[in-house]
Design an enzyme around this catalytic site. Structure first.
Site, PDB file in Angstrom:
ATOM      1  N   HIS A 131       0.892  -0.922  -0.027  1.00 30.54           N
ATOM      2  CA  HIS A 131      -0.159   0.063   0.218  1.00 30.54           C
ATOM      3  C   HIS A 131       0.986   1.326  -0.071  1.00 30.54           C
ATOM      4  O   HIS A 131       1.926   1.196   0.559  1.00 30.54           O
ATOM      5  CB  HIS A 131      -0.864   0.055   1.288  1.00 30.54           C
ATOM      6  CG  HIS A 131      -1.877   0.970   1.457  1.00 30.54           C
ATOM      7  ND1 HIS A 131      -1.590   2.291   1.753  1.00 30.54           N
ATOM      8  CD2 HIS A 131      -3.099   1.127   1.230  1.00 30.54           C
ATOM      9  CE1 HIS A 131      -2.861   2.947   1.962  1.00 30.54           C
ATOM     10  NE2 HIS A 131      -3.630   2.322   1.481  1.00 30.54           N
ATOM     11  N   ASP A 159       3.085  -4.879   8.032  1.00 29.10           N
ATOM     12  CA  ASP A 159       1.844  -3.829   7.863  1.00 29.10           C
ATOM     13  C   ASP A 159       0.567  -4.858   7.875  1.00 29.10           C
ATOM     14  O   ASP A 159       0.327  -5.849   7.182  1.00 29.10           O
ATOM     15  CB  ASP A 159       1.765  -3.279   6.314  1.00 29.10           C
ATOM     16  CG  ASP A 159       0.481  -2.596   5.990  1.00 29.10           C
ATOM     17  OD1 ASP A 159      -0.329  -2.718   6.869  1.00 29.10           O
ATOM     18  OD2 ASP A 159       0.342  -1.859   5.194  1.00 29.10           O
ATOM     19  N   GLN A 205      -4.507  -5.039   6.658  1.00 27.64           N
ATOM     20  CA  GLN A 205      -5.586  -5.791   6.309  1.00 27.64           C
ATOM     21  C   GLN A 205      -5.834  -7.125   6.992  1.00 27.64           C
ATOM     22  O   GLN A 205      -6.535  -8.202   6.673  1.00 27.64           O
ATOM     23  CB  GLN A 205      -5.348  -6.116   4.578  1.00 27.64           C
ATOM     24  CG  GLN A 205      -5.455  -4.981   3.874  1.00 27.64           C
ATOM     25  CD  GLN A 205      -6.881  -4.421   3.794  1.00 27.64           C
ATOM     26  OE1 GLN A 205      -8.169  -4.685   4.413  1.00 27.64           O
ATOM     27  NE2 GLN A 205      -7.033  -2.943   3.516  1.00 27.64           N
ATOM     28  N   LYS A 215     -10.349  -0.218  10.521  1.00 31.62           N
ATOM     29  CA  LYS A 215     -10.455  -1.328   9.450  1.00 31.62           C
ATOM     30  C   LYS A 215     -11.275  -2.701  10.315  1.00 31.62           C
ATOM     31  O   LYS A 215     -11.278  -3.601   9.774  1.00 31.62           O
ATOM     32  CB  LYS A 215      -9.299  -1.608   8.620  1.00 31.62           C
ATOM     33  CG  LYS A 215      -8.989  -0.414   7.828  1.00 31.62           C
ATOM     34  CD  LYS A 215      -7.910  -1.132   6.899  1.00 31.62           C
ATOM     35  CE  LYS A 215      -6.934   0.136   6.057  1.00 31.62           C
ATOM     36  NZ  LYS A 215      -7.659   0.617   5.024  1.00 31.62           N
ATOM     37  N   CYS A 267      -4.849   2.761  -3.622  1.00 32.03           N
ATOM     38  CA  CYS A 267      -3.482   2.873  -3.124  1.00 32.03           C
ATOM     39  C   CYS A 267      -2.295   2.252  -3.301  1.00 32.03           C
ATOM     40  O   CYS A 267      -1.420   1.907  -2.294  1.00 32.03           O
ATOM     41  CB  CYS A 267      -3.636   3.466  -1.363  1.00 32.03           C
ATOM     42  SG  CYS A 267      -4.609   4.572  -1.326  1.00 32.03           S
TER      43      CYS A 267
HETATM   44  C1  LIG Z   1      -2.323  -2.748   3.479  1.00 32.69           C
HETATM   45  C2  LIG Z   1      -2.566  -1.404   3.921  1.00 32.69           C
HETATM   46  N1  LIG Z   1      -1.766  -0.724   4.515  1.00 32.69           N
HETATM   47  C3  LIG Z   1      -1.751   0.520   4.945  1.00 32.69           C
HETATM   48  C4  LIG Z   1      -3.177   1.206   4.857  1.00 32.69           C
HETATM   49  C5  LIG Z   1      -3.406   2.489   5.465  1.00 32.69           C
HETATM   50  O1  LIG Z   1      -4.105   2.546   6.435  1.00 32.69           O
HETATM   51  P1  LIG Z   1      -4.803   3.680   7.164  1.00 32.69           P
HETATM   52  O2  LIG Z   1      -5.267   4.577   5.871  1.00 32.69           O
HETATM   53  O3  LIG Z   1      -5.960   3.441   8.331  1.00 32.69           O
HETATM   54  O4  LIG Z   1      -3.582   4.531   7.529  1.00 32.69           O
HETATM   55  C6  LIG Z   1      -4.128   0.419   4.240  1.00 32.69           C
HETATM   56  C7  LIG Z   1      -5.364   0.958   4.060  1.00 32.69           C
HETATM   57  O5  LIG Z   1      -6.107   1.296   3.203  1.00 32.69           O
HETATM   58  C8  LIG Z   1      -4.041  -0.920   3.893  1.00 32.69           C
HETATM   59  O6  LIG Z   1      -4.840  -1.630   3.207  1.00 32.69           O
END
Ligand SMILES: Cc1ncc(COP(=O)(O)O)c(C=O)c1O
Ligand SMILES: Cc1ncc(COP(=O)(O)O)c(C=O)c1O
Lengths: 403, 148, 403, 148
Positions: A116, A193, A196, A219, A359
């Protein structure tokens, strides 16, 4: 049709959209909404500051939430749990604090191409400022990372490796454990990370063997505005603070300051006590539901959706061919129809999905797709919603004049 | 399902864009991007004596962005620059929901996009071609973006 | 006894503590708590991302909140409003982004000695990293900053000046307008910390003539986890992004990225949509109440409290001698009794006040006090609460064996 | 008002601390700070032949931190280091609410602080002197802090 969880989600009860965008943000159960409300109605004071009873209660609840997160992640100590706003801030904290002070020219940062943006851009920044090189491991067409290729990507120079436990586009698991082992051979550190993963499966920082792990409350049924960074105590201890301000200090003189111990050193300014309370309630809800049961529901819905999509002509699902590889996330393309139009038509049929690059632009580029449409499930979805989704997808090409 | 926004005019311009091709003789070129959704077009015009002699676009985007750019080129080719700018202003007015039925009439086929005013998410798609043209005529060289 | 606002605050209705710690965090009215709840029950989706109706609604509400903040601050454009977590993050954003890229060895940063740590530590960090020098303007014993002394502190080298509109210890107004004018003569910029001002008075960024302004929602009836940075558009435009991640980009390639326009460039990751909704509701509440009426209530309560304290032997109130100089904030010392014990005894009598250095250690050092006890008021307090507070303060020395 | 935590023993040790003075002959000195509330003491001991011969504290803090340090010194002066450490462990146990009435009895005047177990905010104040002593006896040189 009695669904074990759906009635707990007010928004889903009140509207009749099929909400298939949980990978972006989940809906919240009544008990989480209520927990935040009650915090403001009964316990509200600025945590970690006052000595009066109400402030003590607010502090105890805040630290109680921290302990709950510790147990959720099977971490050694609550000091290793830093509350942030979201995954993005958690990763930035590591990048700005650990990254800028530990990486230098000649070092390498290794991430996967399915990250992401929140796990790419902070490393681009670190690379630009330190002279370290940012490198990628590339996945196969099906999203998988063969062991040999992961191993081959590790030069002795890799000092920081980072990967998602579950990709937010393909739903596939990243080679986190393997990368952690390999980077440790170099004396480097591994960031996972879990944005998900945390909503869908037990995440055990010790079993994973990683050094940092980030996730977002929103999430996984919790409120917006609360996220977590877990880090190994010795690393966190050695890192300079990131954001500076109230309550992360020991003492402040005009020209310098000494900083508080963990975890407060990394929590500058007034914390989100109500958010932490909501996150604790979400963790409780997930524990009561049980990841086994959640996983069963999700897998059966994913199967239905995946096999349905596979049966529709001119539809291609990105990533693996089995439901097990998707963790409830199905990104797909409809030949000749742009994902925005796909999602617009689904919306006209009462189905909420996301369209775009989610993203994860480098991954899309790597897979040769500019963007895609993504349906993502959670424990509250129903078979009827999946069917509505599939029926709408089947109608798209016809509606777009493609017969 | 009758109540879809994707009416025949849009579908047709999206499926069979008349103006989607390279333009070797172009003397103006500008990329227009819609960062939030990835629409990305390159608009080319040949402007001589203050008149848009030829025009084309290439690129990638949703049906709305593609159809809108194609319809736009239909309308502006052969017109003086000022007229193209006037039409563009009118189009933007329509998209914001501010046009009278007569004005929408004046926008010919572009009127097929009038319902966009109720779909904030797609406004940028509809506007991309027009916005890129405006920026280009103002002399902009950096890619135009619909982020405001 | 009909209080115009008190019934709106569930926590105050349900408990009988005299909450006199609003400078730390305020209580929230029912309508704000309800606004967050409704957001989750009706409009919840990830703002700025999806194209489906629910996501559009969430986006519209988020941007609507931004517009409400714009109007609240009389800013020119909603693009100038960046949502952050709190004042601390807002100031850090300016320090890490503007500060690190615009200041250099030989430049000076000028702040006042009455700043909150959140408006000190980020500048210490910038000074350490850039070689700029951090300098202070010192207040008189009564907390005031005589014009000549402020002027004298401005060398031609001051490139960044920062001060609180209202001190969180003395309640006194800082010399923000004057500093703004003086720093502009050097081509520098001025940051106003409005954390203690925004809850109590109209804040007009144009009238103030500043370049950046920061405040926290949680001190002005809004939820925790939402704050604001306002900045002049040309400055914000010229600044590199701070936190990196999802939705603050135009496009991302493996090695670099182009960033989104304002305000999104500075809002990395999932935003706090529910928090913004709550902040909008808080602004509405404050507008309905009216700062004139709020000011009248606060001033009359402050008068009662201040003259009461002044009448108690061995009690010294820090700062000015008139209620007008205090903006509802009264920090005081009881001879021979440590502030923690003062606050503990007040707590035993059902009065919640804060004790310590209130994140303003340099100010305490300057005033020759290690710490103090602070009572701070807001629109929901009552005369009875003030009287209870005063009675308890009167009893302290006796209870501590000091007769 | 009878139900105040500030009982006579505390008030007395706070008002008239026997051991608050410099200690010229000290061979161990450690600063202890309580960052969250600013209590700051310097503990000094003269330890010879494994016995705490003399002890004192100086510094600034709330009644609880001061009284607790003073009571502690009362109890440990003249005792072997091990005994001081045992008492310290017992004191911490009491503060966490885990002591039997007999154990509290053993803590003599320090038992006056037993209610602290219900006042989490003040635990660090009560513990400061004891914690500083423990760290000092472990050989720590950096200021001890009650942050955990
Ligand atoms: C794999 C992953 N990493 C990071 C993020 C970023 O999360 P946040 O927008 O809550 O900071 C997301 C969410 O979109 C994600 O799916
Ligand atoms: C004047 C002042 N500035 C900054 C802050 C920091 O605010 P926050 O903790 O919400 O970031 C405060 C609040 O304590 C304050 O009073």
């Amino acid at each position: 049709m009695s669904h074990p969880f759906r009635a707990d989600f007010p928004l889903l009860v009140h509207t009749d959209i099929a909400f298939l965008d949980s990978a972006a943000t989940s809906q919240r159960p009544e008990c989480v909404i209520q927990a935040e409300k009650e915090y403001y109605e009964r316990y509200n004071a600025n945590p970690l500051r006052g000595f009066y009873d109400l402030a003590q209660e607010a502090t105890a609840r805040y630290e109680g939430a921290r302990e709950k997160v510790r147990a959720f992640l099977n971490a050694d100590s609550a000091e290793e749990i830093i509350f942030t706003r979201n995954t993005t801030e958690s990763i930035n904290l590591v990048a700005w604090s650990w990254g800028l002070s530990n990486l230098k020219k000649g070092d390498e940062i290794l991430i996967t191409i399915s990250e992401h943006h929140s796990n790419i851009l902070p490393w681009q920044m670190v690379a630009q400022r330190t002279g370290a090189v940012l490198r990628y491991i590339f996945c196969r067409e099906d999203g998988s990372y063969p062991k040999e290729e992961v191993e081959a990507a590790f030069t002795g120079k890799v000092k920081l490796a980072a990967a998602a436990l579950v990709s937010n586009v393909l739903g596939q698991e990243g080679p986190v454990r393997q990368m952690a082992k390999l980077v440790h051979l170099n004396g480097g550190v591994m960031l996972a990370d879990a944005a998900q993963a945390a909503p869908h499966m037990a995440v055990d920082v010790k079993a994973l063997g990683v050094d940092f792990l980030a996730f977002s409350g929103h999430k996984m049924l919790a409120p917006m505005g609360i996220g977590v960074l877990w880090g190994r105590k010795d690393l966190l201890d050695s890192m300079p603070p990131f954001l500076r301000g109230g309550e992360m200090i020991d003492s402040v003189r005009q020209q310098d300051a000494t900083f508080a111990e963990l975890p407060h050193k990394f929590e500058a300014g007034t914390v989100n006590g109500a958010g932490a309370e909501g996150l604790a309630a979400a963790i409780d809800y997930l524990s009561r539901a049980g990841f086994d049961r959640i996983g069963d529901i999700e897998l059966s819905l994913t199967r239905r959706a995946l096999s349905g999509l596979q049966a529709i002509p001119h539809v291609r699902v990105l990533g693996g061919t089995t439901a097990e590889e998707h963790h409830g996330i199905l990104a797909f393309l409809v030949d000749g129809v742009h994902p925005h139009d796909v999602s617009a038509i689904l919306n006209e049929d009462g189905v909420a999905v996301r369209a775009g690059h989610h993203c994860a632009q480098p991954l899309h580029t790597h897979l040769g797709a500019r963007s895609s449409t993504r349906a993502s499930l959670y424990l509250y979805n129903t078979e009827e919603e999946i069917d509505r989704f599939l029926e709408s997808v089947s109608s798209i090409r016809r509606k777009m004049g493609l017969g | 399902m009758a109540n879809t926004f994707y009416n025949e005019i849009l579908i047709d311009h999206n499926q069979n864009p008349y103006h989607k091709h390279p333009l070797p003789g172009a003397n103006m070129t500008l990329e227009g991007v819609n960062p939030s959704c990835g629409d990305d077009i390159v608009l080319q015009l040949r402007v001589e004596d203050g008149v848009i002699q030829e025009g084309s676009f290439e690129g990638d985007g949703c049906a709305i962005s593609q159809a809108s750019a194609d319809i736009m080129l239909d309308m502006i080719i052969g017109k003086p620059v000022e007229e193209a700018q006037r039409l563009s202003a009118l189009f933007l007015k329509m998209i914001r929901g501010g046009c009278s039925p007569e004005e929408i009439e004046e926008l010919e086929e572009a009127g097929a996009l009038s319902d966009i005013s109720h779909m904030p998410a797609r406004v940028k798609c509809a506007v991309l071609g027009w916005h890129t043209m405006e920026e280009m005529l103002k002399g902009k060289k950096q890619p135009a973006t619909t982020e405001s």
